[in-house]
Design an enzyme around this catalytic site. Structure first.
Site, PDB file in Angstrom:
ATOM      1  N   HIS A 193      35.668  74.081 148.501  1.00  0.00           N
ATOM      2  CA  HIS A 193      36.520  74.833 147.586  1.00  0.00           C
ATOM      3  C   HIS A 193      37.568  73.924 146.937  1.00  0.00           C
ATOM      4  O   HIS A 193      37.825  74.011 145.736  1.00  0.00           O
ATOM      5  CB  HIS A 193      37.199  75.975 148.343  1.00  0.00           C
ATOM      6  CG  HIS A 193      37.977  76.839 147.434  1.00  0.00           C
ATOM      7  ND1 HIS A 193      37.373  77.837 146.694  1.00  0.00           N
ATOM      8  CD2 HIS A 193      39.263  76.808 147.063  1.00  0.00           C
ATOM      9  CE1 HIS A 193      38.296  78.396 145.932  1.00  0.00           C
ATOM     10  NE2 HIS A 193      39.443  77.801 146.150  1.00  0.00           N
ATOM     11  N   ARG A 300      22.375  79.038 139.609  1.00  0.00           N
ATOM     12  CA  ARG A 300      21.569  78.887 140.831  1.00  0.00           C
ATOM     13  C   ARG A 300      22.076  79.888 141.870  1.00  0.00           C
ATOM     14  O   ARG A 300      22.926  79.566 142.701  1.00  0.00           O
ATOM     15  CB  ARG A 300      21.702  77.470 141.388  1.00  0.00           C
ATOM     16  CG  ARG A 300      21.052  76.392 140.533  1.00  0.00           C
ATOM     17  CD  ARG A 300      21.183  75.047 141.246  1.00  0.00           C
ATOM     18  NE  ARG A 300      20.290  74.039 140.722  1.00  0.00           N
ATOM     19  CZ  ARG A 300      20.681  73.023 139.951  1.00  0.00           C
ATOM     20  NH1 ARG A 300      21.938  72.889 139.621  1.00  0.00           N
ATOM     21  NH2 ARG A 300      19.800  72.128 139.535  1.00  0.00           N
ATOM     22  N   ARG A 336      19.075  82.790 137.456  1.00  0.00           N
ATOM     23  CA  ARG A 336      17.819  82.490 138.140  1.00  0.00           C
ATOM     24  C   ARG A 336      17.789  83.236 139.474  1.00  0.00           C
ATOM     25  O   ARG A 336      18.743  83.159 140.247  1.00  0.00           O
ATOM     26  CB  ARG A 336      17.714  80.979 138.400  1.00  0.00           C
ATOM     27  CG  ARG A 336      16.426  80.635 139.121  1.00  0.00           C
ATOM     28  CD  ARG A 336      16.238  79.164 139.263  1.00  0.00           C
ATOM     29  NE  ARG A 336      17.074  78.604 140.302  1.00  0.00           N
ATOM     30  CZ  ARG A 336      17.083  77.313 140.611  1.00  0.00           C
ATOM     31  NH1 ARG A 336      16.340  76.459 139.932  1.00  0.00           N
ATOM     32  NH2 ARG A 336      17.851  76.850 141.561  1.00  0.00           N
ATOM     33  N   GLU A 436       8.263  74.248 136.395  1.00  0.00           N
ATOM     34  CA  GLU A 436       8.556  73.142 137.314  1.00  0.00           C
ATOM     35  C   GLU A 436       7.369  72.798 138.208  1.00  0.00           C
ATOM     36  O   GLU A 436       7.417  71.863 138.997  1.00  0.00           O
ATOM     37  CB  GLU A 436       9.823  73.407 138.129  1.00  0.00           C
ATOM     38  CG  GLU A 436       9.974  74.810 138.657  1.00  0.00           C
ATOM     39  CD  GLU A 436      11.346  75.094 139.259  1.00  0.00           C
ATOM     40  OE1 GLU A 436      12.181  74.187 139.351  1.00  0.00           O
ATOM     41  OE2 GLU A 436      11.569  76.245 139.661  1.00  0.00           O
ATOM     42  N   ASN A 459      13.731  68.417 137.497  1.00  0.00           N
ATOM     43  CA  ASN A 459      13.895  67.837 138.847  1.00  0.00           C
ATOM     44  C   ASN A 459      12.633  68.074 139.663  1.00  0.00           C
ATOM     45  O   ASN A 459      12.094  67.162 140.284  1.00  0.00           O
ATOM     46  CB  ASN A 459      15.076  68.479 139.590  1.00  0.00           C
ATOM     47  CG  ASN A 459      16.372  68.358 138.824  1.00  0.00           C
ATOM     48  OD1 ASN A 459      16.493  67.498 137.966  1.00  0.00           O
ATOM     49  ND2 ASN A 459      17.320  69.228 139.111  1.00  0.00           N
ATOM     50  N   ASP A 460      12.171  69.314 139.664  1.00  0.00           N
ATOM     51  CA  ASP A 460      10.969  69.620 140.423  1.00  0.00           C
ATOM     52  C   ASP A 460       9.703  69.222 139.672  1.00  0.00           C
ATOM     53  O   ASP A 460       8.749  68.728 140.273  1.00  0.00           O
ATOM     54  CB  ASP A 460      10.908  71.115 140.764  1.00  0.00           C
ATOM     55  CG  ASP A 460      11.763  71.408 141.985  1.00  0.00           C
ATOM     56  OD1 ASP A 460      11.619  70.670 142.975  1.00  0.00           O
ATOM     57  OD2 ASP A 460      12.574  72.342 141.937  1.00  0.00           O
ATOM     58  N   ARG A 470      12.020  64.284 145.482  1.00  0.00           N
ATOM     59  CA  ARG A 470      13.256  64.093 144.728  1.00  0.00           C
ATOM     60  C   ARG A 470      14.445  63.695 145.601  1.00  0.00           C
ATOM     61  O   ARG A 470      15.447  63.208 145.102  1.00  0.00           O
ATOM     62  CB  ARG A 470      13.603  65.346 143.914  1.00  0.00           C
ATOM     63  CG  ARG A 470      13.851  66.578 144.752  1.00  0.00           C
ATOM     64  CD  ARG A 470      13.874  67.828 143.896  1.00  0.00           C
ATOM     65  NE  ARG A 470      15.215  68.297 143.604  1.00  0.00           N
ATOM     66  CZ  ARG A 470      15.495  69.445 143.020  1.00  0.00           C
ATOM     67  NH1 ARG A 470      14.510  70.259 142.630  1.00  0.00           N
ATOM     68  NH2 ARG A 470      16.724  69.824 142.791  1.00  0.00           N
ATOM     69  N   CYS A 507      16.657  72.242 132.067  1.00  0.00           N
ATOM     70  CA  CYS A 507      17.821  72.449 132.938  1.00  0.00           C
ATOM     71  C   CYS A 507      17.813  71.520 134.150  1.00  0.00           C
ATOM     72  O   CYS A 507      18.561  71.734 135.100  1.00  0.00           O
ATOM     73  CB  CYS A 507      17.935  73.905 133.365  1.00  0.00           C
ATOM     74  SG  CYS A 507      16.529  74.485 134.306  1.00  0.00           S
TER      75      CYS A 507
HETATM   76  C1  PEP Z   1      14.863  71.708 138.528  1.00  0.00           C
HETATM   77  O1  PEP Z   1      13.983  71.739 139.391  1.00  0.00           O
HETATM   78  O2  PEP Z   1      14.896  70.876 137.602  1.00  0.00           O
HETATM   79  C2  PEP Z   1      15.976  72.683 138.566  1.00  0.00           C
HETATM   80  C3  PEP Z   1      16.850  72.743 137.601  1.00  0.00           C
HETATM   81  O3  PEP Z   1      16.063  73.475 139.673  1.00  0.00           O
HETATM   82  P1  PEP Z   1      16.697  72.995 141.070  1.00  0.00           P
HETATM   83  O4  PEP Z   1      17.319  71.642 140.836  1.00  0.00           O
HETATM   84  O5  PEP Z   1      17.701  74.037 141.450  1.00  0.00           O
HETATM   85  O6  PEP Z   1      15.495  72.969 141.962  1.00  0.00           O
HETATM   86 MG    MG Z   2      13.771  73.441 140.686  1.00  0.00          MG
END
Ligand code: PEP
Ligand code: MG
Length: 588
Positions: A193, A300, A336, A436, A459-460, A470, A507
């Protein structure tokens, strides 16, 4: 004075140089000295007076912080007032005073030990947070037992606050006064926090320093570099000068970026783009908008689950979503649904131990199995959509059309239920999916026809496409967003959406890297969602280029063979055509 350099985690960027104010640590007593029976009444009375005093202080703090930094940060005190009214807790303290014939201080310490033991047996983020809150309240009662307590008051001068840790109420009351230049703590991390508060108040902070409180004393000189996660104790003059000029550079960089937040999001040839924010907590939304976010591109929501021991009720979900929707006003908010599973575990859902969690029951797959909780969340999202009609539903880890059909059926059922129960919702709430999973990417041309928009989770997507975990340091050198194979895949997804005239956003972290953002722009991407602190930088980069010329640069990149070739080609071409796009992105 001895000179030390300590490394920690930079949780709020910026540099500050100043004098130390060392925050006292409340140490509960371990003294067990008994008292005579006739003094028990006196101790109970002392406790009651202290609880009354604590209540008054908490109410006052709640009001003050609400006025100074907004109600988002004063909710802590509401929670603390609840704890203070907890009969079990107070009765237990009184019971110990009577049974053990001890002073109130000892009873409070013992209750804290009892609760700490219980908390330690549970590995859960939410519980850790509750232990914190409980300690915060018990500390206040403890201190208030002494009417003549001599607390170290701050003298109003600008100082650098150094502490082992800051209790949530302490963080809120101290940081909001406007005289804390920076914060350095022994423990804590990015999502604490205090870290969130420091970021939203633009106070440089470094945490996880493990022994800064042992190395400093009041009056020492400190440099806190929140950008690089470093703290320098009693630095020699030459180093002070060096950091002084770094600080000036950083401050003017921030001033310039802040100006960028207010400028139009258009390339040199007037092509419109949209910077959005990825948030994990509702409190982050305001910071995001002040950084120039034109919407929340990814909320998220699993972080709501991580902060508690039980499952949130529909009303609790609703309160959070409607708060973000309200703060966003006319801007879109992409909510999401929970992406639990994989490395993000949540013990309350008793997910079986899986041999390969990244390929297991994750995201939408888990939501389908835990349908009851999925429906609770969807009901809350739909209800929140009625208020400002700016909410969108986004589904994570989608692989194929069957899953979208299933989701639509569930959403249809919920809409009927809500109608019957006379709840309002946005009839046209957009439904979208995250791309993803590589399979979804390969058929994105057909998936996009089934939904209102798509959002690429790079990312995924990159992790699964390049077969690179990752979060595994050993293979992180292989995680290459500019790999030609990734660029070709992204091109296919973006083209598929553009052909159908559907919105497409990216994203993943890729959106926050200037070179990658340019590559995405060249592929036809216009919506970039990222951690809010990167928005001004990316906006500046995209405003410095001509869309047409970046398109040409990317076209050539698609024919190259390696990520290295792509990077070199990009750096060379962008720097020769639009040097400001990359040169102006760093503070130091
Ligand atoms: C992603 O996978 O790019 C994404 C934005 O989701 P997260 O990082 O929450 O898995
Ligand atoms: Mg993801």
């Amino acid at each position: 004075m001895e000179y030390f350099r300590l490394r920690g985690t930079g949780v709020s960027p910026g540099i500050a140089v100043g004098e130390v104010l060392l925050s006292e640590r409340i140490v509960f007593t371990s003294r067990k000295n008994g008292i005579k029976k006739e003094y028990i009444g006196r101790e109970l009375k002392r406790l009651d007076v202290s609880i009354h005093r604590t209540g008054k202080q908490l109410k006052k703090l709640k009001e003050e912080i609400g006025k100074r930094v907004g109600s988002d940060h004063s909710f802590i005190f509401e929670a603390h007032l609840f704890i203070l009214q907890d009969n079990c807790l107070i009765s237990r303290i009184k019971e110990i005073i009577k049974d053990e014939r001890c002073r109130a201080e000892r009873a409070i310490s013992k209750v804290f030990e009892e609760y700490s033991r219980m908390f330690k047996s549970i590995e859960d983020e939410y519980f850790k947070q509750r232990e914190y809150d409980l300690k915060d309240v018990l500390s206040k009662i403890y201190l208030n037992l002494k009417s003549d307590k001599k607390l170290k008051e701050d003298d109003g001068k600008e100082k650098i606050l150094v502490a082992h840790d800051l209790l949530p109420s302490e963080a809120a009351s101290r940081l909001s006064k406007g005289n804390v230049l920076a914060v350095a703590l022994d423990i804590g991390g990015t999502t604490s926090h205090t870290a969130i508060l420091a970021r939203s108040l633009n106070i440089p902070a470094v945490m996880g320093l493990s022994q800064v409180t042992r190395k400093v004393k009041d009056g020492d000189t400190l440099i806190v570099d929140g950008t690089n996660g470093e703290v320098l104790i009693n630095p020699p003059l030459a180093i002070r000068r060096e950091f002084g000029s770094k600080q000036k550079k950083y401050d003017s960089y921030v001033r310039e970026l802040k100006k960028t937040a207010k400028l139009e999001s258009r390339t040199l040839d007037r092509v419109r783009f949209f910077p959005f924010a990825n948030i994990e907590l509702p409190e982050e939304a305001d910071l995001a908008f002040s950084m120039g976010a034109e919407g929340v591109g990814l909320f998220r929501t699993e972080f709501i689950f991580f902060q508690r021991k039980d499952l949130p009720s529909e009303q609790e979900h609703y309160k959070i979503y409607s708060q973000v929707a309200k703060n966003a006003g006319k801007k879109p908010v992409y909510i999401r649904t929970v992406d639990i599973g994989g490395e993000k575990n949540f013990p309350q859902l008793s997910i079986e131990k899986e041999p390969n969690p990244a390929l297991g029951l994750r995201g939408f797959r888990l939501s389908l199995r835990e349908r009851k909780h999925f429906k609770i969340q969807l009901r809350a999202i739909l209800r929140a959509s009625a208020l400002y009609k700016n909410v969108r539903i986004m589904l994570p880890m989608i692989t194929g059309i069957e899953e979208i059909e299933e989701a639509k059926l569930i959403i249809g059922e919920i809409k009927e239920e809500l109608k019957d129960q006379k709840f309002k919702y946005d009839e046209n709430i957009p439904l979208g999916i995250m791309i993803e999973v590589p399979a979804a990417a390969a058929v994105s041309d057909s998936l996009v026809k089934e939904v209102d928009y798509i959002s690429i989770g790079t990312n995924d997507l990159i992790q699964y496409y390049l077969a690179v975990d990752r979060s595994n340091e050993l293979v992180s050198y292989l995680f290459k967003p500019l790999h030609p194979s990734v660029l070709r895949l992204l091109k296919f997804i973006i083209d598929s959406a553009n052909k159908e005239k559907k919105e497409v956003t990216v994203c993943g972290e890729m959106a926050a890297d200037p070179l990658s953002a340019l590559a995405l722009l060249g592929l036809g991407m216009k919506r970039f969602s990222m951690n809010p602190i990167f928005i001004p930088k990316i906006k500046k980069t995209l405003r410095s280029v001509e869309y047409k010329s970046v398109q040409m640069i990317v076209e050539k990149a698609l024919a190259l063979k390696t990520a290295r070739e792509v990077e070199e080609h990009f750096l060379e071409s962008v720097l020769s055509k639009h040097p400001e796009a990359l040169l102006a992105t760093e503070a130091s």
